[in-house]
Scaffold this active site. Sequence first.
Site, PDB file in Angstrom:
ATOM      1  N   ASP A 281       2.379   2.306   1.680  1.00  0.00           N
ATOM      2  CA  ASP A 281       0.948   2.284   2.026  1.00  0.00           C
ATOM      3  C   ASP A 281       0.596   1.173   3.006  1.00  0.00           C
ATOM      4  O   ASP A 281      -0.524   0.655   2.998  1.00  0.00           O
ATOM      5  CB  ASP A 281       0.072   2.155   0.755  1.00  0.00           C
ATOM      6  CG  ASP A 281       0.430   3.198  -0.281  1.00  0.00           C
ATOM      7  OD1 ASP A 281       0.621   4.353   0.119  1.00  0.00           O
ATOM      8  OD2 ASP A 281       0.536   2.856  -1.470  1.00  0.00           O
TER       9      ASP A 281
ATOM     10  N   GLN B 133       7.226   5.403   2.354  1.00  0.00           N
ATOM     11  CA  GLN B 133       7.243   4.363   1.309  1.00  0.00           C
ATOM     12  C   GLN B 133       7.541   2.995   1.958  1.00  0.00           C
ATOM     13  O   GLN B 133       7.229   2.820   3.124  1.00  0.00           O
ATOM     14  CB  GLN B 133       8.230   4.693   0.186  1.00  0.00           C
ATOM     15  CG  GLN B 133       7.816   5.872  -0.678  1.00  0.00           C
ATOM     16  CD  GLN B 133       8.203   7.216  -0.097  1.00  0.00           C
ATOM     17  OE1 GLN B 133       9.324   7.412   0.336  1.00  0.00           O
ATOM     18  NE2 GLN B 133       7.293   8.169  -0.096  1.00  0.00           N
TER      19      GLN B 133
HETATM   20  P1  IMP Z   1       8.116   8.853  -6.698  1.00  0.00           P
HETATM   21  O1  IMP Z   1       8.864   8.584  -5.456  1.00  0.00           O
HETATM   22  O2  IMP Z   1       6.949   9.781  -6.490  1.00  0.00           O
HETATM   23  O3  IMP Z   1       8.960   9.277  -7.849  1.00  0.00           O
HETATM   24  O4  IMP Z   1       7.440   7.469  -7.168  1.00  0.00           O
HETATM   25  C1  IMP Z   1       8.239   6.330  -7.501  1.00  0.00           C
HETATM   26  C2  IMP Z   1       7.441   5.065  -7.246  1.00  0.00           C
HETATM   27  O5  IMP Z   1       7.197   4.911  -5.855  1.00  0.00           O
HETATM   28  C3  IMP Z   1       6.061   5.054  -7.919  1.00  0.00           C
HETATM   29  O6  IMP Z   1       5.734   3.707  -8.264  1.00  0.00           O
HETATM   30  C4  IMP Z   1       5.139   5.523  -6.807  1.00  0.00           C
HETATM   31  O7  IMP Z   1       3.812   5.084  -6.987  1.00  0.00           O
HETATM   32  C5  IMP Z   1       5.787   4.874  -5.609  1.00  0.00           C
HETATM   33  N1  IMP Z   1       5.563   5.618  -4.368  1.00  0.00           N
HETATM   34  C6  IMP Z   1       6.143   6.773  -3.992  1.00  0.00           C
HETATM   35  N2  IMP Z   1       5.709   7.145  -2.788  1.00  0.00           N
HETATM   36  C7  IMP Z   1       4.845   6.207  -2.397  1.00  0.00           C
HETATM   37  C8  IMP Z   1       4.080   6.017  -1.191  1.00  0.00           C
HETATM   38  O8  IMP Z   1       4.144   6.797  -0.241  1.00  0.00           O
HETATM   39  N3  IMP Z   1       3.306   4.904  -1.160  1.00  0.00           N
HETATM   40  C9  IMP Z   1       3.269   4.004  -2.181  1.00  0.00           C
HETATM   41  N4  IMP Z   1       3.977   4.133  -3.296  1.00  0.00           N
HETATM   42  C10 IMP Z   1       4.751   5.219  -3.400  1.00  0.00           C
END
Ligand code: IMP
Length: 426
Positions: free
Chosen positions: A13, A222
């Site tokens: 973000d 990310q």
């Molecule tokens: P996942 O990748 O959706 O399984 O999420 C794993 C972790 O990464 C969690 O803490 C999410 O909130 C964080 N996360 C995943 N994608 C993003 C993003 O694009 N921005 C910020 N945090 C992210």
Amino acid sequence: MKADVLLGLQWGDEGKGKIVDVLTPDYDIIARFQGGPNAGHTLEFNGIKHVLHTIPSGIFHPTAINVVGNGVVIDPVIFKKEIDALQKMGVDVYTKLRIATRAHLILPTHRLLDAASEAHKGLEKIGSTLKGIGPTYMDKTGRNGLRVGDIKNPRFREKYDQLVAKHKEILAAYQYQYNLEELEPAWFEGIHLLQNLQMVECEQYMNDAFRNKKKILAEGAQGSMLDIDFGSYPFVTSSNTICAGACTGLGLAPGRIGRVIGIFKAYCTRVGSGPFPTELEDATGEQIRKTGNEFGSTTGRPRRTGWLDLPALKFAVMINGVTELIMMKADILSEFDRIKVCTHYLHRGEQIDYLPYDISPEFVTPVYTELPGWKKDLTGLHSTDSMPAELSSYIEFIEKQTGVPIRIVSVGPDRKQTLFRGAVPA
Ligand code: IMP
């Protein structure tokens, strides 16, 4: 001309979408190299806000080609929604988009498995976006996954059913309730749409472009602190978000990488669970969240907020080999008299300025330095000449600590609210 890489240095973000959009006119190709629809890249121009999840942020440029690389995981349902929305706006996605045949597909059951796994973890949950990212990358490394190239295989449906049968067994073990029949029609509609897009052998496409002297920008999703190897494991995402991910996620050899452009916010945010040393759980944190509109663009969840963490930023600079920095959201700190920056951690009775194995509160306490705030609205600034002296000092302090120049300072969400410092490196 080597390929440049643009990536987030914190917990995601950071504002990659805006900056890719601003920089796209300098490039022929924008290529996403990892992650999936867990990302939400926000762009703002002509008073309209756009959020992209899988499609690279160069899609609004009239001529740039946008590549979804082999390192990305694609949910056909979300992908179709993105394409439909872009087409409504008159964007010619069929001409401007290329999809890697080696990119893996997120199945409806991957999403269900994500939800089941998080529910099972209870208080230990990752705080996943629940888009099926972890289970899809698990099937990739477990050598079970379905890829975009499989769509053209006459046995595609059979392969899908085989994988779903495996998933059903795991879901039964979790005792997870679901209705797959409800989810499948939209997924197969998305598959149909993917079939009609331009699929490419990404590695071949990228290397041909490279040989033809095309200017390439690899776009990360990310941030480095969410990297599967170097982030705050297990509270991370399931891909390599760091610069090396651009090589494996696009098929570009390391020697083909040129500038590494690292983006960070003037403060820190994190969404989901996991350690966050400089987190502010007080009125100051709330003020940053409100002023900065720190709510997830994919899930709408409130983001956790805190002061800038230099040991973490320096770690990300090192791991990525960052050659230049971009500081986002400087305008959000305009209300503060004093601004804190974490320069060290207190770790086992010692002051350290690097990132130890575990950054949980029991192992690290942040040590802060205070800098004077600029107390001026920055959102109308058009050049660095009119920047308040205190902001210049803040920038120079970070440059000195990281050893890397800050080339762009963003002072608002719009394309126009972007201040360039110094010449573009050759
Ligand atoms: P996942 O990748 O959706 O399984 O999420 C794993 C972790 O990464 C969690 O803490 C999410 O909130 C964080 N996360 C995943 N994608 C993003 C993003 O694009 N921005 C910020 N945090 C992210």
